[in-house]
Structures are given as C-alpha cells and as structure tokens.
Scaffold this motif. Sequence first.
Motif, PDB file in Angstrom:
ATOM      1  N   LEU A 505       0.866  -1.179   0.000  1.00  0.00           N
ATOM      2  CA  LEU A 505       0.000   0.000   0.000  1.00  0.00           C
ATOM      3  C   LEU A 505       0.899   1.224   0.000  1.00  0.00           C
ATOM      4  N   GLY A 506       0.800   2.042  -1.047  1.00  0.00           N
ATOM      5  CA  GLY A 506       1.719   3.165  -1.140  1.00  0.00           C
ATOM      6  C   GLY A 506       1.186   4.300  -1.970  1.00  0.00           C
ATOM      7  N   GLY A 507       1.977   5.357  -2.010  1.00  0.00           N
ATOM      8  CA  GLY A 507       1.613   6.532  -2.780  1.00  0.00           C
ATOM      9  C   GLY A 507       2.845   7.219  -3.325  1.00  0.00           C
ATOM     10  N   GLU A 508       2.619   8.114  -4.287  1.00  0.00           N
ATOM     11  CA  GLU A 508       3.708   8.863  -4.907  1.00  0.00           C
ATOM     12  C   GLU A 508       3.241  10.278  -5.217  1.00  0.00           C
ATOM     13  N   LEU A 509       4.043  11.236  -4.767  1.00  0.00           N
ATOM     14  CA  LEU A 509       3.839  12.642  -5.092  1.00  0.00           C
ATOM     15  C   LEU A 509       4.777  13.018  -6.220  1.00  0.00           C
ATOM     16  N   THR A 510       4.277  13.766  -7.199  1.00  0.00           N
ATOM     17  CA  THR A 510       5.126  14.146  -8.317  1.00  0.00           C
ATOM     18  C   THR A 510       4.926  15.604  -8.685  1.00  0.00           C
ATOM     19  N   LEU A 511       6.007  16.232  -9.102  1.00  0.00           N
ATOM     20  CA  LEU A 511       5.994  17.584  -9.657  1.00  0.00           C
ATOM     21  C   LEU A 511       6.856  17.553 -10.898  1.00  0.00           C
ATOM     22  N   LYS A 512       6.292  17.996 -12.037  1.00  0.00           N
ATOM     23  CA  LYS A 512       7.009  17.910 -13.305  1.00  0.00           C
ATOM     24  C   LYS A 512       6.948  19.238 -14.041  1.00  0.00           C
ATOM     25  N   THR A 519      13.524  21.596 -17.887  1.00  0.00           N
ATOM     26  CA  THR A 519      12.637  20.457 -17.699  1.00  0.00           C
ATOM     27  C   THR A 519      13.080  19.741 -16.434  1.00  0.00           C
ATOM     28  N   GLY A 520      12.190  19.013 -15.831  1.00  0.00           N
ATOM     29  CA  GLY A 520      12.579  18.301 -14.623  1.00  0.00           C
ATOM     30  C   GLY A 520      11.416  17.570 -14.007  1.00  0.00           C
ATOM     31  N   ALA A 521      11.727  16.822 -12.968  1.00  0.00           N
ATOM     32  CA  ALA A 521      10.707  16.067 -12.246  1.00  0.00           C
ATOM     33  C   ALA A 521      11.201  15.798 -10.842  1.00  0.00           C
ATOM     34  N   ALA A 522      10.276  15.795  -9.897  1.00  0.00           N
ATOM     35  CA  ALA A 522      10.549  15.415  -8.516  1.00  0.00           C
ATOM     36  C   ALA A 522       9.502  14.399  -8.111  1.00  0.00           C
ATOM     37  N   ASN A 523       9.956  13.246  -7.606  1.00  0.00           N
ATOM     38  CA  ASN A 523       9.055  12.177  -7.190  1.00  0.00           C
ATOM     39  C   ASN A 523       9.399  11.736  -5.775  1.00  0.00           C
ATOM     40  N   LEU A 524       8.407  11.696  -4.924  1.00  0.00           N
ATOM     41  CA  LEU A 524       8.539  11.212  -3.552  1.00  0.00           C
ATOM     42  C   LEU A 524       7.601  10.025  -3.395  1.00  0.00           C
ATOM     43  N   PHE A 525       8.130   8.868  -2.967  1.00  0.00           N
ATOM     44  CA  PHE A 525       7.313   7.659  -2.902  1.00  0.00           C
ATOM     45  C   PHE A 525       7.423   6.995  -1.532  1.00  0.00           C
ATOM     46  N   TYR A 526       6.378   6.250  -1.197  1.00  0.00           N
ATOM     47  CA  TYR A 526       6.323   5.527   0.073  1.00  0.00           C
ATOM     48  C   TYR A 526       5.447   4.299  -0.129  1.00  0.00           C
ATOM     49  N   THR A 527       5.931   3.126   0.342  1.00  0.00           N
ATOM     50  CA  THR A 527       5.143   1.895   0.242  1.00  0.00           C
ATOM     51  C   THR A 527       5.312   1.077   1.510  1.00  0.00           C
ATOM     52  N   ASP A 528       4.184   0.626   2.051  1.00  0.00           N
ATOM     53  CA  ASP A 528       4.145  -0.280   3.185  1.00  0.00           C
ATOM     54  C   ASP A 528       3.778  -1.666   2.672  1.00  0.00           C
ATOM     55  N   TYR A 529       4.580  -2.683   3.016  1.00  0.00           N
ATOM     56  CA  TYR A 529       4.325  -4.042   2.567  1.00  0.00           C
ATOM     57  C   TYR A 529       3.905  -4.932   3.729  1.00  0.00           C
TER      58      TYR A 529
END
Length: 697
Positions: A505-512, A519-529
């Motif tokens: 169960l997880g999520g991801e925040l993104t800014l592009k 150009t660019g991208a920032a990704n922050l992710f988190y997952t609980d298994y």
Amino acid sequence: MSTVKLAAVAAVMGGLFTAGAALAQAPAELEAPEGGHGRTTLEEVVVTASPLRSTRLDVLQGTSVLAGEALDRALSANIGETLSRLPGISQTGFGQGASRPVIRGLGGDRIRVLVGGIGSIDASTTSPDHAPAIDLATAKRVEVVRGPATLLYGSNAVGGVVNVLDGRIPVEAPANGAAGFVRLGYGSNADERFAAGSVDVAAAPNLVLHVDAFNRQTDDYEAPGFVRSRALRLAEPPEPGEEEPRGRVENSDLEQFGATGGLSVVGDWGFFGFSASRYLTDYGIPGGGHGHEEEEGHDHEEGEEHGHEGVRIDLEQTRVDLMGEVNREFLAFQQAKIRLGWADYEHKELEGEEVGTRFLNDGWEGRLELVQKPVGALTGAVGVQVLQRDFEASGEEAFVPPAKTWQYGAFTVQRLDFGPWSAEAGLRVERQTVKAGDLGFDRDFTPVSVSAGLAYSFGQGWLAGLSLARTERAPNAEELLSDGPHAATGTYEVGDPTLGKERGLGGELTLKKAGGPVTGAANLFYTDYKGFIFEDFTGEEEDGLPVAAFRGADARFWGFELEASVEAWRRDDLGLRLDGAVDYVKATNKDTDQPLPRIPPLSFRVGAELESAAWAVRAEVEWADRQDRAAAFETETKGYTVLNAGIDWHPFPERDITLFLEGRNLTDEEVRLSTSFLKDRLPQPGRDIRLSVKAGF
C-alpha cells in the motif's frame, strides 16, 4: 547515511530545479532549436505507462526514456549497466555477462523486462547470474516506469517495468522505401568489439520487411586494485603461496550474437506482423562463484572445494512474436492492440567441458488491449493478459524443482479530464497457479491491484499530482520451492511453500516541468508491505554455504528522485546545458527494525554539455554514498566518485553519421555495488575508453 548529507544533496538538486524554473521565464532566445543531440523531453509519449498514450508529463510516476544519441552513448554489454545512470535505477552487477536493473531497491521477480510489451521469457529472474535474453544493440528506444505497473503488466511488476522497443515488427512503412542503421564500436577496458545493424524495407505495397543482427565480444575486464574487497581479504586471507588477484577479473569475458527477421502488413487501418529471432550468448561467471564444499560421501577430500571457478554459461533462445493494432471503431472501442510472444529457452552451466546444471524455460505470453471511444471527458481501456511458464532445472545445482506457472489477468484503466484537473483509476484481477508435479505441489493465488491518481496542470508545462496504489503479488516458484546450493549467489537457498501473497500500500507525489529551457521532475514515494518476500540470512550453513531462507515480513520502502535539465546559455546554434539527478531509497524490515539487504545508497549525477549543430561535448560526475545500512550478515559498501566525459560529432551535415568518443570512470575509481551479491568479490570495470560510429539511412 546522515540526515545532513541527504539534505545537502537534495538542496543542491532543488536549487538547480528552482534556478531552472526562473530561467523558464527567460527571453525566447534561450530556447533550443529543434533537433539537437537526441535529448529526451518530458513531452514524449511513454507507451509503456498507459494504453491511453500518455506523455511523460501525464504519468504520475517516475519515468525515464532512453532514445536517439542518449541511448547510443549509454550502450553497454548488458541492460543493467546501460540503464544504471538513470535516476532511481541500479543494477545487480554480476559481471559483463549478466546484470539486471534494480528499480528503487527492488529487483528480481518484481521488475518486468519486456520486449515490445511482452516478457523476455527466460530464466533471468531465477538468479542474478542468469542474463536476460535481450540486448540493446539494435534497440530504438527503452522506456522505464519506476514504481508499481501491476495494472498493465501483472503482479510481477510491483517494482517497475523496463520495455525495450526494437522495431522487430515494423509499425509503418519507411518514408523512402528503406531505413536503417549500422553501428560499430570498441571499448578499451575489456577489448570489447561490437557491431550491429537494422533495416526496414518496403518489400511491396503495404508490406514491410525487417532484419537486424548484432555481435559483441569481450575479453576479461580490468578493475582498479584488488579484485576482492579489503573486508573480504581480511576475513579470508589467501593461502600461503597464493597471490591475491588484482587488475584483471578472470572469467569475465563474453560473446553474444543475435538476429531477427520480421514482416508486417501496414495501412491506414493500422498494422499486423510477426518476427522470429535467435539469441546466443556465452559468458563467464567471475568472482569465484559456484564453489562450495563437497558433502560427505563424495570422492573428494574433506573441505575440498569444487573446481568451479571456470564456470561458464552457454545460453540460447528462439523466439517468435506477433503484434498488431487496428485503428477502426467497433462497438464501444476505437482501437485494438494485440501482442503475443513464445520462446524456447535453454542455458547450460559448463564446468570445463561438462554440463553441471541445465535450465529450460519454455513459455508464452499474450495480451489484448481495447481502447474505448471517448464519452465526454472520459477515456479508458480494458485488457486481458495470459502467460504460461514451464521451468525445469537439472544437475548438481538444480536448487529449484521443475514447476509450471499459469497467470491470467484482466484490467481496466479509466481517465477523466475536467479543466486543469485529471483523475485516473485502475483495477486488475489476476489468477496465478504454481504446480510442481514431482512434489505434488499445487497452489493458486488471486492477486487484486487497484490504483487512483489526481493531477493538476498549472500551465506553462507544470504539473503536480498524487497517485495511490494497493498491489498484490503472488510468490513465484523459486520463493516457494527452492531447496539447494545456489553457489552463484554464494548461498544455500530455502523456499517456503506456505508463503502467502505480498501486499503493498503506497503513494507517490510528483511535480514535473516540461518544455522551455528547463525540464525536470521530482518524485517522492512511500510503500508499506505486508508479507514482503526476501532472502533472509539465518546465520546457519549448509554444504559450506550460508543459508538464505525466503521469508515474508512487514517492510517499508520510501525515497525520492529529483532530476532537472537547464539550458543556461545559448548563442545562435551554440548552447550550454546543465543537468543533474539525485535518488535515494530506504528499506526497512518493520518486524525487526533492521535494514533490508542489497539496497542502493544515496547517489547523484551532475553534468554539463556544450553543443552545436555539428558536435556536443559532455562531462559528468557520478557520486554514490557509503551504504552503511547493512542487513544482518551483510557488509557495508564504501562510496565512490566517478568522472565520465565524451564527445559526439556529426562530420557530414547532410548525412546521418555520428562519431562517439567516451571515457568512463576516467579516474579509475574502485566501484562496488551494494545491490550485488558479489560486491566483495567483484568490483565494477575501471577506466574504459570507448569509440563508436553510427550511420543511419
């Protein structure tokens, strides 16, 4: 890794992204002319990410694309090394012959390596010393999705997808009747020689023929200093009279060959075609793998080891693919896409002239996607996927019994656009069966995965979004049934036939940011298994090897990727571009509050490129921190700093000919990968000067 160090690296990348944002408002003369040197922009369509032809800006996950001259420059002897400079990606590092990508700390059966949307149908997920039956020498494009891709590609894609698009089945007729390329190259470190070529020919009206082939040969590669790490040299000093190996990494040479023929019927309605390919490779297993003590009762003195240091793998695959798309409306749909692949795979592990272990993997996979007609602002697609795998290992190190796997899945993806907002949701239901007839083993699993995402477009190329996913993965045959010495990884592997589904169960925040001088991208992710399956070292020994038992434990993964590219200066056709990327992942066994094994450290890359219409000069620095979050019975891995530089030159403006000169690891730095089972026995290659030429027509 200290919080201060993490914050400092993130601040540097954040500053580059922020500075680039300011440049986005700069005068129009800063904008680059069309063309350039094969840079990939965020506007590109990423077919792997969605059947709805989403661009990189639309995808609410980390994505990367290697194409054009960026792919030409990155090409290496294996797919893991080729992709390892992309953000969030490391490699298993098993020598020149075999290295798979590791995405956000996840590898093996959690990463699907595809050819045109269909699995590679080999034994590469069984062990890191097994090479994927694929080479990028004739690839046109490689797409990477970082994070769960289970909705489209099955529960074995919870970590991500690598999709190689090689054009083996033509999708359109060449504009001038024929199109293709020839590539020749040389690498100094291992005396690498390679050649590749591809051509599409309009053989008749609406009929297109494709042919490609490649060949690569290398000698043993050179590494700086001692081959074994300092920690291993202290723990296991050489016997009196033995020399500590240094410099040349013995038994690391390889030879590869592949050829493909394809034929397509194309028209304004779409296309339909097939291809047949043959892939051969012969490579050594370096690092002293496949050496374990004999059991009692064998005709060897006590404690004597196998003479397996010269083990080689002889791999071959025959593959047939079908692919088609119909762009005609029918019922509630406007497009149909079909993919089907079948392969006969075998590899032999040779001990001198004798076959020690033989692996067979016959399998097929098919998928059908139907893209819906738009209903107002709603678009979507539905699909089904089926695969079968018949795996067999025989010989003295056959640590997995023969097993058959069936997998059936149905999925849907729906997207709603309303003004600057967009929402996307998906569902996949799957059925997996694993049978081992000799053991009377028969288990069924029903993984269900769902996802949802919401994005907002600010205009001027800016987008922010949030995606959530609940994924399930069924354990594979290796995790359920292993029981025996696996000397390639230096372990005695023990499966657990009672393992249940792995739930995340997880999520991801993104800014592009797409378009303009930045150009660019920032990704922050988190997952609980829940029930995360991994190889846990028990501290026991069997057959002289440490026991690694597959277990399920609660686990937590979190991390981020930042990447930015800024055109800092331009005058006429001369421009200076700065770029950089940083990535980090932290993985913890929540049951013990200890690190999980083989996780990459904090790393970053910064580069500068000065380019004109005829040439481009680039220099970059890669840095990786020390990995001191070691799991039980795992050693720490020291960090490294690597300098790379190169130039590409178009000598004839009217012809598609490019010369590449590149220096990798110019400072001859010792590099060991925390993601590798062999990190203490096998360093990465040292300084390598590479020269290649590519001519297109």
